[in-house]
Design a protein around this motif. Sequence first.
Motif, PDB file in Angstrom:
ATOM      1  N   THR A 239      76.301  46.093  60.681  1.00  0.00           N
ATOM      2  CA  THR A 239      75.566  47.036  61.508  1.00  0.00           C
ATOM      3  C   THR A 239      74.663  46.270  62.471  1.00  0.00           C
ATOM      4  OG1 THR A 239      75.578  48.658  59.709  1.00  0.00           O
ATOM      5  CG2 THR A 239      73.968  49.000  61.459  1.00  0.00           C
ATOM      6  N   GLU A 240      74.408  46.854  63.647  1.00  0.00           N
ATOM      7  CA  GLU A 240      73.532  46.204  64.618  1.00  0.00           C
ATOM      8  C   GLU A 240      72.150  45.956  64.003  1.00  0.00           C
ATOM      9  OE1 GLU A 240      74.181  45.001  67.544  1.00  0.00           O
ATOM     10  OE2 GLU A 240      76.288  45.645  67.474  1.00  0.00           O
ATOM     11  N   PRO A 241      71.555  44.788  64.256  1.00  0.00           N
ATOM     12  CA  PRO A 241      70.263  44.451  63.654  1.00  0.00           C
ATOM     13  C   PRO A 241      69.170  45.491  63.877  1.00  0.00           C
ATOM     14  CG  PRO A 241      71.235  42.497  64.643  1.00  0.00           C
ATOM     15  CD  PRO A 241      72.123  43.654  65.015  1.00  0.00           C
ATOM     16  N   ASP A 242      69.092  46.063  65.079  1.00  0.00           N
ATOM     17  CA  ASP A 242      68.056  47.065  65.344  1.00  0.00           C
ATOM     18  C   ASP A 242      68.243  48.296  64.464  1.00  0.00           C
ATOM     19  OD1 ASP A 242      66.920  45.438  67.208  1.00  0.00           O
ATOM     20  OD2 ASP A 242      67.750  46.479  68.955  1.00  0.00           O
ATOM     21  N   GLU A 243      69.494  48.661  64.218  1.00  0.00           N
ATOM     22  CA  GLU A 243      69.773  49.816  63.369  1.00  0.00           C
ATOM     23  C   GLU A 243      69.412  49.533  61.913  1.00  0.00           C
ATOM     24  OE1 GLU A 243      73.548  52.790  62.331  1.00  0.00           O
ATOM     25  OE2 GLU A 243      73.693  51.365  64.002  1.00  0.00           O
ATOM     26  N   ILE A 244      69.679  48.297  61.469  1.00  0.00           N
ATOM     27  CA  ILE A 244      69.288  47.906  60.104  1.00  0.00           C
ATOM     28  C   ILE A 244      67.773  47.981  59.962  1.00  0.00           C
ATOM     29  CG2 ILE A 244      69.206  46.011  58.441  1.00  0.00           C
ATOM     30  CD1 ILE A 244      71.901  45.069  59.514  1.00  0.00           C
ATOM     31  N   ALA A 245      67.048  47.411  60.940  1.00  0.00           N
ATOM     32  CA  ALA A 245      65.582  47.417  60.877  1.00  0.00           C
ATOM     33  C   ALA A 245      65.036  48.840  60.863  1.00  0.00           C
ATOM     34  CB  ALA A 245      65.014  46.638  62.061  1.00  0.00           C
ATOM     35  N   ALA A 246      65.632  49.727  61.653  1.00  0.00           N
ATOM     36  CA  ALA A 246      65.185  51.125  61.690  1.00  0.00           C
ATOM     37  C   ALA A 246      65.388  51.790  60.331  1.00  0.00           C
ATOM     38  CB  ALA A 246      65.937  51.883  62.785  1.00  0.00           C
ATOM     39  N   LYS A 247      66.501  51.494  59.680  1.00  0.00           N
ATOM     40  CA  LYS A 247      66.769  52.064  58.359  1.00  0.00           C
ATOM     41  C   LYS A 247      65.765  51.557  57.332  1.00  0.00           C
ATOM     42  CE  LYS A 247      69.019  54.284  55.165  1.00  0.00           C
ATOM     43  NZ  LYS A 247      69.084  55.758  55.136  1.00  0.00           N
ATOM     44  N   LEU A 248      65.449  50.280  57.383  1.00  0.00           N
ATOM     45  CA  LEU A 248      64.481  49.720  56.446  1.00  0.00           C
ATOM     46  C   LEU A 248      63.087  50.314  56.673  1.00  0.00           C
ATOM     47  CD1 LEU A 248      65.533  45.940  56.372  1.00  0.00           C
ATOM     48  CD2 LEU A 248      66.133  47.759  54.768  1.00  0.00           C
ATOM     49  N   ARG A 249      62.730  50.540  57.934  1.00  0.00           N
ATOM     50  CA  ARG A 249      61.438  51.166  58.214  1.00  0.00           C
ATOM     51  C   ARG A 249      61.386  52.578  57.637  1.00  0.00           C
ATOM     52  NH1 ARG A 249      61.725  48.205  63.132  1.00  0.00           N
ATOM     53  NH2 ARG A 249      62.867  49.898  64.153  1.00  0.00           N
ATOM     54  N   ALA A 250      62.501  53.317  57.764  1.00  0.00           N
ATOM     55  CA  ALA A 250      62.560  54.679  57.228  1.00  0.00           C
ATOM     56  C   ALA A 250      62.430  54.663  55.706  1.00  0.00           C
ATOM     57  CB  ALA A 250      63.862  55.355  57.647  1.00  0.00           C
ATOM     58  N   LEU A 251      63.050  53.677  55.049  1.00  0.00           N
ATOM     59  CA  LEU A 251      62.928  53.565  53.592  1.00  0.00           C
ATOM     60  C   LEU A 251      61.481  53.294  53.185  1.00  0.00           C
ATOM     61  CD1 LEU A 251      66.094  51.473  52.616  1.00  0.00           C
ATOM     62  CD2 LEU A 251      65.573  53.816  51.894  1.00  0.00           C
ATOM     63  N   SER A 254      59.222  56.289  53.066  1.00  0.00           N
ATOM     64  CA  SER A 254      59.476  57.303  52.035  1.00  0.00           C
ATOM     65  C   SER A 254      58.444  57.208  50.928  1.00  0.00           C
ATOM     66  CB  SER A 254      60.881  57.117  51.461  1.00  0.00           C
ATOM     67  OG  SER A 254      60.972  55.907  50.732  1.00  0.00           O
ATOM     68  N   ALA A 255      58.451  58.215  50.051  1.00  0.00           N
ATOM     69  CA  ALA A 255      57.471  58.252  48.959  1.00  0.00           C
ATOM     70  C   ALA A 255      57.703  57.142  47.938  1.00  0.00           C
ATOM     71  CB  ALA A 255      57.525  59.614  48.270  1.00  0.00           C
ATOM     72  N   ASN A 256      58.942  56.645  47.877  1.00  0.00           N
ATOM     73  CA  ASN A 256      59.291  55.619  46.896  1.00  0.00           C
ATOM     74  C   ASN A 256      59.848  54.399  47.635  1.00  0.00           C
ATOM     75  OD1 ASN A 256      59.912  54.254  44.536  1.00  0.00           O
ATOM     76  ND2 ASN A 256      61.877  55.313  44.256  1.00  0.00           N
ATOM     77  N   ALA A 257      58.945  53.647  48.258  1.00  0.00           N
ATOM     78  CA  ALA A 257      59.365  52.519  49.090  1.00  0.00           C
ATOM     79  C   ALA A 257      59.775  51.328  48.229  1.00  0.00           C
ATOM     80  CB  ALA A 257      58.234  52.113  50.026  1.00  0.00           C
ATOM     81  N   PRO A 258      60.793  50.559  48.647  1.00  0.00           N
ATOM     82  CA  PRO A 258      61.163  49.343  47.905  1.00  0.00           C
ATOM     83  C   PRO A 258      60.023  48.326  47.925  1.00  0.00           C
ATOM     84  CG  PRO A 258      62.899  49.999  49.444  1.00  0.00           C
ATOM     85  CD  PRO A 258      61.697  50.829  49.782  1.00  0.00           C
TER      86      PRO A 258
END
Length: 349
Positions: A239-251, A254-258
């Motif tokens: 996946t494109e790096p910017d899309e990966i970073a956006a997904k990690l930010r969304a995680l 969340s209420a239960n962050a890694p």
Amino acid sequence: MTRKTLDSEDTIAAEPASRPTLRTVAAEAGVAVTTVSRALADDPRIAEATRKRIAAVADRLGYVPNRAAQRLRTGRTKVISLLLNTRHEFLSFTSEFLGGMSEGLAGTGYAINITADRLSSDRLEVIRNIRRHSLADAIVFTRTECFDERVRYLLEHDFPFATHGRTDFTTPHPFVDFDNEAFVRMAIERLAQKGRRHICIVMPNERYTFGQHLRFGARQAAITHGVQLTVPDDIDLDTEPDEIAAKLRALHASANAPDGYVCVGEVMALITLAYLGDMGLTPGNEVDVVAKRASPISNHFRPRIETIDEDLRATGRAIAKVLLDRIDGAPMEKMQVLLQPEGPFSISG
């Protein structure tokens, strides 16, 4: 003014000398032509002192092997085709892996030809083209799939090859692989030891065998250590790096962050460290990161993180040996190598 003719001394002097041949080197060294051929191929049957003396003579005379003549005489191209995906971990993979292969093939006369392996196209067609047109004596490719059609095709046509990665075929074939299952177990164990309870891993696509190994090892390790495992299902390593970073930010939002991350390679580590920095998170404090280390570039990651080594230079050397063994008809058990991870290590500057 004196007109120079085609027979003039100046014209004759300007003509290049004839190209040195094996026979030229043999005459100068006082040995048979076959001895020169074997010595320049670093054949161990020729005494080392003789090999060095012949190599010195060849170098002094400016001898360069005539590949066209060799191909006519032996039917071999003396070329190995290496198929590389230009997206996956290209930063570290190519330099280390190719460097190791070059070291392993040194003195054999083989050259490496790199061909792009486009994951979205017909991956088998490239293989067919190399075999049909005799473009190489052997093929190396990565990103193997569980039932890889390229492996099936080359086995059916008895064409020499080696894969970086395994398959699920019952028929054995030459490979060199890294134990990704052991790697991910070690990484999760280390994060659990550091008190991390929710671990995130961006995985390879499930179609690839090493992706299956990583998923199996991660699930088992999560159960063993009683931690939560998150594998985002809408992104992967390609996946494109910017899309990966956006997904990690969304995680993280969340209420239960890694609070722990396993990075399957250095590119993924760079993306993760950048995302954490943008979010104001510091590895070793709020979160921890364990990454696969494949090249010295990891030594310069800041902040510093723990790594587990995959020695890609050793992988390249092993691939070269496996290929040469395959070309020489060695037993299959000599052509299947599983390399183990080393670590975890703390990166020091």
